[in-house]
Design a protein around this motif. Structure first.
Motif, mmCIF file in Angstrom:
data_model
loop_
_atom_site.group_PDB
_atom_site.id
_atom_site.type_symbol
_atom_site.label_atom_id
_atom_site.label_comp_id
_atom_site.label_asym_id
_atom_site.label_seq_id
_atom_site.Cartn_x
_atom_site.Cartn_y
_atom_site.Cartn_z
ATOM 1 N N SER A 151 -2.337 1.062 -0.290
ATOM 2 C CA SER A 151 -1.197 0.949 -1.561
ATOM 3 C C SER A 151 -1.560 0.496 -3.019
ATOM 4 N N GLU A 152 -2.673 -0.228 -3.125
ATOM 5 C CA GLU A 152 -3.173 -0.441 -4.506
ATOM 6 C C GLU A 152 -3.906 0.888 -5.063
ATOM 7 N N HIS A 153 -4.861 1.317 -4.359
ATOM 8 C CA HIS A 153 -5.920 2.469 -4.870
ATOM 9 C C HIS A 153 -4.880 3.849 -4.974
ATOM 10 N N GLY A 154 -3.990 3.884 -4.121
ATOM 11 C CA GLY A 154 -3.026 4.904 -4.002
ATOM 12 C C GLY A 154 -2.077 4.741 -5.483
ATOM 13 N N ALA A 155 -1.804 3.645 -5.805
ATOM 14 C CA ALA A 155 -1.170 3.420 -6.870
ATOM 15 C C ALA A 155 -1.914 3.654 -8.417
ATOM 16 N N ILE A 156 -3.044 3.155 -8.339
ATOM 17 C CA ILE A 156 -4.048 3.507 -9.453
ATOM 18 C C ILE A 156 -4.168 4.869 -9.714
ATOM 19 N N TYR A 157 -4.640 5.736 -8.459
ATOM 20 C CA TYR A 157 -4.892 7.002 -8.331
ATOM 21 C C TYR A 157 -3.332 7.661 -9.399
ATOM 22 N N GLN A 158 -2.215 7.300 -8.912
ATOM 23 C CA GLN A 158 -1.147 7.954 -9.586
ATOM 24 C C GLN A 158 -0.958 7.659 -10.923
ATOM 25 N N CYS A 159 -1.222 6.488 -11.178
ATOM 26 C CA CYS A 159 -1.163 6.012 -12.622
ATOM 27 C C CYS A 159 -2.026 6.768 -13.425
ATOM 28 N N THR A 165 7.584 -1.534 0.220
ATOM 29 C CA THR A 165 6.291 -2.116 0.793
ATOM 30 C C THR A 165 6.328 -1.294 2.053
ATOM 31 N N ASP A 166 5.861 -0.010 1.940
ATOM 32 C CA ASP A 166 5.669 0.607 3.265
ATOM 33 C C ASP A 166 4.612 1.539 3.393
ATOM 34 N N MET A 167 3.663 1.476 4.060
ATOM 35 C CA MET A 167 2.213 2.138 3.982
ATOM 36 C C MET A 167 2.646 3.638 4.009
ATOM 37 N N ARG A 168 3.761 4.088 4.679
ATOM 38 C CA ARG A 168 4.013 5.374 4.806
ATOM 39 C C ARG A 168 3.996 6.383 3.469
ATOM 40 N N ILE A 169 4.257 5.581 2.362
ATOM 41 C CA ILE A 169 4.460 6.093 1.164
ATOM 42 C C ILE A 169 3.086 6.581 0.508
ATOM 43 N N PRO A 170 1.947 5.612 0.491
ATOM 44 C CA PRO A 170 0.770 6.079 0.169
ATOM 45 C C PRO A 170 0.059 7.127 1.069
ATOM 46 N N ILE A 171 0.414 6.935 2.406
ATOM 47 C CA ILE A 171 0.028 7.976 3.648
ATOM 48 C C ILE A 171 0.369 9.188 3.104
ATOM 49 N N GLN A 172 1.735 9.306 3.112
ATOM 50 C CA GLN A 172 2.090 10.902 2.601
ATOM 51 C C GLN A 172 1.880 11.183 1.437
ATOM 52 N N TYR A 173 1.561 10.426 0.317
ATOM 53 C CA TYR A 173 0.975 11.271 -0.975
ATOM 54 C C TYR A 173 -0.502 11.680 -0.785
ATOM 55 N N ALA A 174 -1.290 10.785 -0.005
ATOM 56 C CA ALA A 174 -2.469 11.386 0.269
ATOM 57 C C ALA A 174 -2.686 12.687 1.106
#
Length: 429
Positions: free
Chosen positions: A191-199, A304-313
């Motif tokens: 969640s956290e690193h996926g967020a930073i990656y996208q920012c 707050t659902d891990m499927r969002i960062p999983i899907q983006y990856a």
């Protein structure tokens, strides 16, 4: 069609990855699955997704009846052999006889799935330091690494990141990278690193002045050390906002998880430790933020659902339909922010120290933490004893001398030493 291997397919991240694959079956095909011991669940998953390349980490299961059913699945529907294999050697021999799929037992078999010629992306959702070699071999094979295994970067970031840079270069040269943004060889499932990656997409990373890593604060936010003396595993497993596996839930409660994420962020985004700040955000609506040189801050928000960062990856650089209901800001209410209590939750401070010191100290810290958490879950150690054990083992390693990271074999040797040291400390306390 993107073809994926899922390592740790029966865990929290693994099952949610398969849910994303089910929702986007026109874009994702699962070609390999690996578990540690939950072979029955592996068989169910393999049948549901038509997967024929399978691996089980626990070699003892090679002699169990479930091995026949898994072998039949690997052979794409062939009838099971009546007698279970009496040895691992026989199991391997039978695996290789007459079929296009594969079935293997043991750690090498799990890692071996990353080399499947038909695989494009490897989702590494293995728990603990065991995932490091799988991450290394994935990138060495030129595959995209969708990384949910924190320890790969915490323990071996000095080895993993140069490999990722090589694969990025290969992807650009072959025309597989997007026209703008990262080449995508290493996609964080977090969640956290996926967020930073996208920012950071569309930004000059050199203009990022601070990374704000958010934390829910865990189930014991606001408690004192005295309040935590008699904490039970059941209490520590009750995370307020995220549904996770046992080990990561305990790490979240001690804030060790946030310490691991700080080290990950350092490696992923080449950010100095003094520019990575943890902030408690109890609603878990803001998944992390990036502050830029001009004072502007980008925040990544969502359900707050891990499927969002999983899907983006898995979809990068595209964005597919939301796998969950989007966040309704009208119902969110307020957003709270606070500094973490590093005196009460010592693990965060210990992790920051290990990261800043670098070398082999993060490996020692991680190994000691895994042993201490396992002891706590087995009711063989106390909750506060987790941090105390980690600190004692780190101090012992610093007295002997922290080493420069040079190889996987070196890290595995030091990991073994730290685990032995942690077990001895727990036995004495």
């Amino acid at each position: 069609m993107r073809r994926i291997v899922v390592l740790g397919s029966t865990g929290s991240i693994g099952t949610q990855t398969l849910d994303v694959a089910r929702r986007h079956s026109d874009k994702l095909k699962v070609v390999g699955l690996a578990v540690n011991a939950r072979a029955d669940d592996l068989l169910t998953q393999a049948r549901a997704f038509g997967v024929r390349h399978l691996a089980v980490g626990d070699t003892r299961l090679a002699g169990e009846p479930i091995a026949d059913d898994l072998l039949a699945q690997a052979r794409s529907g062939a009838a099971p052999v009546a007698d279970a294999p009496s040895s691992l050697a026989q199991a391997v021999a039978r695996r290789n006889a007459g079929g296009e799929g594969s079935l293997g037992f043991g750690a090498d078999a799990v890692v071996g799935l990353v080399r499947l010629p038909e695989a494009d992306i490897v989702v590494n959702a293995l728990v603990g330091a065991a995932g490091l070699r799988a991450s290394y071999e994935t990138l060495a094979a030129g595959k995209v690494l969708a990384l949910a295994n924190k320890e790969s970067l915490v323990v071996g970031g000095d080895l993993i990141m140069p490999l990722a840079a090589q694969v990025d270069a290969q992807r650009r040269a072959a025309g597989f990278a997007p026209d703008a943004g990262p080449a995508g060889a290493l996609m964080p499932i977090d969640s956290e690193h996926g967020a930073i990656y996208q920012c950071l997409i569309g930004e000059d990373a050199r203009e990022a002045s601070r990374l704000w890593v958010t934390a829910s604060g865990g189930p014991f936010r606001g408690r004192t050390r005295d309040d935590l003396r008699d904490i039970t595993p059941a209490q520590a497993l009750a995370h307020p906002t995220w549904n996770m596996g046992a080990k990561i839930s305990i790490d979240s409660s001690t804030l060790m998880n946030k310490g691991l994420e700080v080290i990950e962020a350092h490696h992923l985004f080449a950010m100095p430790y003094d520019k990575i700040t943890v902030v408690v955000q109890p609603q878990s609506a803001i998944h992390s933020m990036v502050e830029f040189a001009d004072g502007s801050v980008k925040a990544h928000l969502g359900t707050t659902d891990m499927r969002i960062p999983i899907q983006y990856a898995l979809s990068y650089p595209e964005r597919w339909d939301a796998p969950v209901a989007p966040l309704d800001f009208r119902a969110l209410g307020s957003l709270e922010f606070a500094a973490p209590d590093e005196d009460t939750f010592r693990c965060l401070a210990l992790a920051r120290h290990a990261g800043a010191e670098g070398g082999t100290l993060p490996c020692v810290m991680n190994a000691a933490n895994e042993v201490a958490v396992a002891a706590f879950l087995a009711e063989e150690g106390s909750y506060l004893g987790i941090a105390a054990c980690v600190e004692a083992v780190m101090e012992a390693h610093e007295r002997e001398g922290v080493q420069r990271v040079e190889s996987l074999d070196q890290l595995e040797q030091i990991d073994g030493w730290a685990r032995s040291c942690a077990r001895a400390w727990i036995a004495d306390h």
